[in-house]
Design a protein around this motif. Structure first.
Motif, PDB file in Angstrom:
ATOM      1  N   PHE A 167       4.948  28.767  10.100  1.00 48.86           N
ATOM      2  CA  PHE A 167       4.043  27.818   9.442  1.00 48.86           C
ATOM      3  C   PHE A 167       3.833  28.228   7.995  1.00 48.86           C
ATOM      4  O   PHE A 167       3.791  29.415   7.658  1.00 48.86           O
ATOM      5  CB  PHE A 167       2.683  27.794  10.156  1.00 48.86           C
ATOM      6  N   ALA A 168       3.706  27.232   7.110  1.00 47.29           N
ATOM      7  CA  ALA A 168       3.344  27.471   5.710  1.00 47.29           C
ATOM      8  C   ALA A 168       2.560  26.268   5.212  1.00 47.29           C
ATOM      9  O   ALA A 168       2.738  25.142   5.696  1.00 47.29           O
ATOM     10  CB  ALA A 168       4.583  27.693   4.854  1.00 47.29           C
ATOM     11  N   ARG A 169       1.703  26.528   4.247  1.00 52.35           N
ATOM     12  CA  ARG A 169       0.962  25.435   3.619  1.00 52.35           C
ATOM     13  C   ARG A 169       1.111  25.567   2.111  1.00 52.35           C
ATOM     14  O   ARG A 169       0.798  26.614   1.539  1.00 52.35           O
ATOM     15  CB  ARG A 169      -0.521  25.475   3.993  1.00 52.35           C
ATOM     16  N   LEU A 170       1.614  24.522   1.477  1.00 53.34           N
ATOM     17  CA  LEU A 170       1.759  24.511   0.027  1.00 53.34           C
ATOM     18  C   LEU A 170       0.516  23.853  -0.563  1.00 53.34           C
ATOM     19  O   LEU A 170       0.312  22.649  -0.426  1.00 53.34           O
ATOM     20  CB  LEU A 170       3.019  23.749  -0.388  1.00 53.34           C
ATOM     21  N   ASP A 171      -0.324  24.672  -1.210  1.00 55.16           N
ATOM     22  CA  ASP A 171      -1.557  24.147  -1.797  1.00 55.16           C
ATOM     23  C   ASP A 171      -1.339  23.587  -3.187  1.00 55.16           C
ATOM     24  O   ASP A 171      -2.046  22.668  -3.608  1.00 55.16           O
ATOM     25  CB  ASP A 171      -2.619  25.255  -1.854  1.00 55.16           C
ATOM     26  N   ASP A 172      -0.369  24.141  -3.904  1.00 57.52           N
ATOM     27  CA  ASP A 172      -0.133  23.687  -5.270  1.00 57.52           C
ATOM     28  C   ASP A 172       1.252  24.138  -5.708  1.00 57.52           C
ATOM     29  O   ASP A 172       1.764  25.153  -5.240  1.00 57.52           O
ATOM     30  CB  ASP A 172      -1.189  24.270  -6.211  1.00 57.52           C
ATOM     31  N   GLY A 173       1.877  23.360  -6.592  1.00 57.86           N
ATOM     32  CA  GLY A 173       3.158  23.779  -7.149  1.00 57.86           C
ATOM     33  C   GLY A 173       4.359  23.335  -6.347  1.00 57.86           C
ATOM     34  O   GLY A 173       4.369  22.251  -5.753  1.00 57.86           O
ATOM     35  N   GLU A 174       5.362  24.216  -6.284  1.00 58.09           N
ATOM     36  CA  GLU A 174       6.665  23.830  -5.753  1.00 58.09           C
ATOM     37  C   GLU A 174       7.321  24.991  -5.019  1.00 58.09           C
ATOM     38  O   GLU A 174       7.207  26.150  -5.423  1.00 58.09           O
ATOM     39  CB  GLU A 174       7.567  23.366  -6.906  1.00 58.09           C
ATOM     40  N   ALA A 175       8.021  24.668  -3.934  1.00 64.11           N
ATOM     41  CA  ALA A 175       8.722  25.703  -3.162  1.00 64.11           C
ATOM     42  C   ALA A 175       9.966  25.112  -2.521  1.00 64.11           C
ATOM     43  O   ALA A 175       9.976  23.959  -2.087  1.00 64.11           O
ATOM     44  CB  ALA A 175       7.816  26.296  -2.088  1.00 64.11           C
ATOM     45  N   MET A 188       7.202  19.657  -3.424  1.00 66.06           N
ATOM     46  CA  MET A 188       6.437  19.782  -4.666  1.00 66.06           C
ATOM     47  C   MET A 188       5.124  19.027  -4.530  1.00 66.06           C
ATOM     48  O   MET A 188       5.106  17.819  -4.244  1.00 66.06           O
ATOM     49  CB  MET A 188       7.228  19.233  -5.863  1.00 66.06           C
ATOM     50  N   ARG A 189       4.040  19.754  -4.714  1.00 70.13           N
ATOM     51  CA  ARG A 189       2.719  19.146  -4.746  1.00 70.13           C
ATOM     52  C   ARG A 189       2.414  18.796  -6.192  1.00 70.13           C
ATOM     53  O   ARG A 189       2.341  19.660  -7.057  1.00 70.13           O
ATOM     54  CB  ARG A 189       1.704  20.141  -4.192  1.00 70.13           C
ATOM     55  N   ASN A 190       2.273  17.490  -6.453  1.00 72.92           N
ATOM     56  CA  ASN A 190       2.108  17.001  -7.823  1.00 72.92           C
ATOM     57  C   ASN A 190       0.844  16.164  -7.889  1.00 72.92           C
ATOM     58  O   ASN A 190       0.876  14.948  -7.717  1.00 72.92           O
ATOM     59  CB  ASN A 190       3.336  16.197  -8.239  1.00 72.92           C
TER      60      ASN A 190
END
Length: 320
Positions: free
Chosen positions: A148-156, A187-189
């Motif tokens: 599991f991973a959670r992208l809160d901001d930015g890009e991966a 990408m969280r934009n």
């Protein structure tokens, strides 16, 4: 893989203990070890945390030292450096044998990994899956949920070893992405999430819309409306930021400025006079510095102007 990780943890703990010595002189060797494997940095940070925890425990449990009757401090015996080093090795072995697993388990299970603008980081998971984090990004992982991973901001960029019985899940905002043998970029934009697939497949919100993205497909998920817009993308452009290739399709200059700031590490804003402009195309960023910004600004029909707090994109014909 488990044995390899345990060996890295052992080395990390020994380094963490050794660096506590006032006469430690192995910084060059430590730097070389940290740069030899992407996993070393995280293991070293965890070892330092474990060492701090042990130091607090020992300080709490240690009996108070008896003072002389005349209230003069007792003379402190001189310590031999070689003895201390042997003591650290013995301590490391004892910690590994008795306390390492409990200490690791006592760490906070969810934890964040973040990067500064212009910085990138590679996270290697226990199953050899990799997460490549772009600059100015924040990712949350959970030791109790290794898939599991959670992208809160930015890009991966995620390069995931697929397990049909235990698929990898990425969350960001209200969106849930489930892998199906996959390499994909997220990408969280602001109030939107962009997902693009280069290998395998990703299922977007499997419990709701269940949109399946194949290689060469991408989706934009709008947080406010929940609308999912699917379009095509060149497979070679997915995660292109790793090699300095930034691809955009009808993107606002504000979005592009955010992407350039992540990559270059340079604060960048857009003049209100051109904030409405949009751009489609590929920007090739050769170097991660201000020179790259000066080179790509004309491609956007703009100029990059130095300001007190960073740079600003202005119209190419704007007055200074």
């Amino acid at each position: 893989m488990t044995n390899s990780n345990e060996h890295i943890r052992q080395e990390a703990l020994e380094w963490a203990l050794a660096t506590q010595e006032t006469d430690f002189a192995g910084w060059a060797a430590l730097t070389e070890w940290l740069e030899a494997d992407a996993r070393h940095g995280a293991a070293y940070d965890e070892a330092l945390a474990a060492g701090n925890w042990m130091a607090e425990l020992v300080a709490t449990a240690a009996p108070a030292q008896v003072r002389a009757a005349n209230d003069q401090p007792l003379a402190q015996p001189r310590r031999n450096t070689a003895w201390r080093r042997r003591g650290y090795i013995a301590m490391a072995a004892a910690l590994l044998a008795v306390l390492l697993i409990p200490v690791w388990q006592m760490r906070p299970q969810p934890y964040d990994i973040s990067t500064r603008p212009g910085e990138t980081r590679t996270i290697v998971l226990d199953d050899d899956s990799r997460i490549l984090l772009n600059g100015n990004s924040r990712l949350a992982l959970d030791r109790a949920r290794p898939r599991f991973a959670r992208l809160d901001d930015g890009e991966a960029m995620f390069e995931i070893r697929h397990d049909e019985a235990d698929p990898f899940v990425v969350e960001s905002g209200d969106a849930r992405l489930v892998d199906a043998g996959t390499a994909f970029n997220v990408m969280r934009n602001g109030a939107a999430l962009d997902v693009a697939v280069s290998e395998g497949a990703v299922i977007v919100n499997p419990d709701r819309e269940a949109v399946r993205l194949q290689p060469g497909r991408k989706a934009r998920i709008d947080d406010a409306s929940g609308r999912i817009t699917v379009s095509q993308v060149a497979v070679a452009e997915v995660g292109g930021w790793r090699s300095g290739q930034l691809s955009f399709a009808d993107a606002s200059l504000t979005e592009i400025a955010a992407a350039l700031e992540r990559t270059l590490g340079t604060p960048l804003t857009v003049s209100p006079a051109i904030v409405h402009r949009r751009f489609s195309g590929v920007l090739q960023v050769q170097d991660r510095d201000e020179k790259a910004l000066l080179a790509v600004a004309p491609v956007l029909g703009t100029r990059a102007v130095k300001r007190p707090n960073g740079w600003e994109l202005v119209a190419s014909d704007a007055q200074p």
